[in-house]
Design a protein around this motif. Sequence first.
Motif, short mmCIF file in Angstrom:
data_model
loop_
_atom_site.label_atom_id
_atom_site.label_comp_id
_atom_site.label_asym_id
_atom_site.label_seq_id
_atom_site.Cartn_x
_atom_site.Cartn_y
_atom_site.Cartn_z
N CYS A 86 0.83 -1.21 0.00
CA CYS A 86 0.00 0.00 0.00
C CYS A 86 0.88 1.27 0.00
O CYS A 86 1.81 1.39 0.80
CB CYS A 86 -0.88 -0.03 1.24
N ILE A 134 -9.60 -2.46 8.87
CA ILE A 134 -9.55 -1.87 7.54
C ILE A 134 -8.72 -2.74 6.59
O ILE A 134 -9.06 -2.92 5.44
CB ILE A 134 -9.05 -0.42 7.65
N CYS A 135 -7.63 -3.30 7.09
CA CYS A 135 -6.85 -4.26 6.29
C CYS A 135 -5.74 -4.84 7.18
O CYS A 135 -5.40 -4.26 8.21
CB CYS A 135 -6.22 -3.59 5.07
N CYS A 155 -4.74 -0.78 -2.58
CA CYS A 155 -5.67 -1.35 -1.61
C CYS A 155 -6.25 -2.65 -2.13
O CYS A 155 -7.28 -2.69 -2.78
CB CYS A 155 -6.77 -0.33 -1.33
N GLN A 172 -4.17 5.31 -4.94
CA GLN A 172 -4.52 6.45 -4.11
C GLN A 172 -3.36 7.42 -3.93
O GLN A 172 -3.56 8.61 -3.71
CB GLN A 172 -4.99 5.97 -2.75
S1 SF4 Z 1 -7.14 -0.23 3.72
FE1 SF4 Z 1 -6.13 -0.13 1.75
S2 SF4 Z 1 -5.44 1.99 1.58
FE2 SF4 Z 1 -5.90 1.62 3.72
S3 SF4 Z 1 -3.96 1.04 4.64
FE3 SF4 Z 1 -5.01 -0.83 4.03
S4 SF4 Z 1 -4.23 -1.29 1.99
FE4 SF4 Z 1 -3.72 0.84 2.44
#
Ligand code: SF4
Lengths: 238, 410
Positions: free
Chosen positions: B93, B125-126, B352, B381
């Motif tokens: 990312c 979120i990830c 992402c 992004q």
């Molecule tokens: S959700 Fe996506 S954009 Fe956000 S930190 Fe994780 S990989 Fe990066």
Amino acid sequence: MELLVAGIGTVGAEKIMETVLKKAQLTGVDIDFVMATGYGRRNFDPAHGELSELSCHAKGVLFKNPQVRTIIDIGGQDAKVLRINDKGVMENFMMNDKCAAGTGRFLDVMANILQMPINELEKRAELAEKPAKISSTCTVFAESEVISQLATGETVENVIAGICNSVASRVAGLAKRVGIKEEVFMSGGVAQNGGVRQALEKELKVPIKWSEASQMMGALGAAISAYEQVKKRGVLNE
Amino acid sequence: MSNEVKKKSPPDPNSAKFKLGKIATDAYVDAQAAKDRGEMVGWCSSNFPVEIPETLGLAVCYPENQAAGIAARGGGERLCNISEDDGYSNDICAYARINLAYAKIKDTPEQNMPEPDFLLCCNNICNCMIKWYENLAKDLNIPMIIIDIPFNPDYEVSDAQVAYVKAQFMEAIKQLEELTGKKWTEEKFKEVMEYSGRTSRAWLAATSEAKHTPSPFNGFDLLNHMAVMVTARGKKEAAEAMEVLHKEYLENVETGNSTFRAEEKHRIMFEGIACWPYLRATSTGLKSRGINMVTTIYADAFGFIYDDFDGMVKAYCNVPNAMNLEHARDKRVKLIKDNHVEGLLVHTNRSCKLWSGFMAEMSRQISEECDIPHVAFDGDQADPRNFSEAQYETRVQGLTEIMESKKGGC
Ligand code: SF4
């Protein structure tokens, strides 16, 4: 219809206009509407309108083949699959992502390293006994894969069939995502390549139509839409 | 056709735009001031429960927010290159790459933030977030507090999941109290919860005004304003500014004005994080064709409405990247239907993976259910090397032509 190659950018397009007008013994004032399409469409000043090559290919293909519901267009820089609804209108499309894999440029590069003209690929692919596996998505890596396959004794024919399969499988992925509806038509320059066409038919399990003029479908579509624009305005030059 | 709202210069200090912009900028200034006073400050991932540092009175900065700012101001590639030179893969990312580079160089002309004394990480979120923060903790030799909120394969959040996550919230509070000497009080939490609720309600109300045709706002506004929703929801000023934003949109509805300064011919939903290095190119590509991006999942995602601690825990288990495909799809379908959306434009964001990964199937389902076309373009992004304007243009034009032909034009 005739294919003219005049380089890239808007200079090429202007040169083509000149040639076409001269051949048809017309001048600029005889033209009511110029529709530009393709990657330089927004920068071509003499144009009165612009339409994406997606819509142009759809128009061109449907003009000649109204029963088509899926169009596979593999051009030089991108590959697209268009879905046409029952009214004959494009309702969705999918284009290649990330890079030029699965496009005509990929075949250009391969023909170049095999030192043969691109239209030779089809004939040689037909002679393949067992297509080689070219698995790399990256054009440059695929190039080195081809070289090493040849170096380890793979026949040129098998390697060429492998190259065609590789393009077909990338594009078949797009087609499956859009959803295949018959009839399926292939437009764009790569339609001339029977190796890719047959590999696609095998992958998608449907017959794929094409025509000698497949490469011209975008231009035909642009001309039709220019005609429609003029008709809408109700002023057609005699 | 909507009337144009004339550009105000200098900016009106009573406008929502000014107030929201100030809150976003002040966040960095306040954190630096806290640091200068000798207080401990943290770096915090965007979907970590902001209520925890806010209630404890701790200043935190958001690396994702800073990375977006750096990328929008043209520094993305420079910082990505620094991380890549250090051995971080180009596939990671770009927010992570930019922030890891910043942690090393500690100074950029685009946007600085104080060095952290602790890290707050949440993986709702990830999971890239975990390794990113672990590396920061190791490089900077500071503690990292993590809340593990796994991806939820079920439609609803179960009591078991709430219990699992709640225990971690409690532990995180305890750890932070011990580390910083600050104290959690129920009274302060109530106040933060109230402001967070007010801010969220105003945000939901403001974004829902897109149901009007033409929409009273340009959807790109939301991409800027959401910084406040991420970082400052629990503050009084945020609640007040969001309420002003809603009021302004209501006024626009009444007077027929809009911050979308063109004729609104088509209405789309934009999916994914903005392409910050190409914000102008991506928004002009839409505006020049009369396309207003009237909604995004952010409109729904930041509506953190809850009445108590358990409700808060549940809200954090229900953020977009943590919920299953069917739930995520239904939320988008609702936004599309409520706001009369005619097309879906998906940013296949090479940074992402999680978000972009499930969009292929989700867009297919949305498109089918709502009978709208969907188109995806490649981008990133924050890393400018993953976007091609000509490719974007062709896809957007194709989308426009389909929307036009559905309306009987072209
Ligand atoms: S959700 Fe996506 S954009 Fe956000 S930190 Fe994780 S990989 Fe990066």
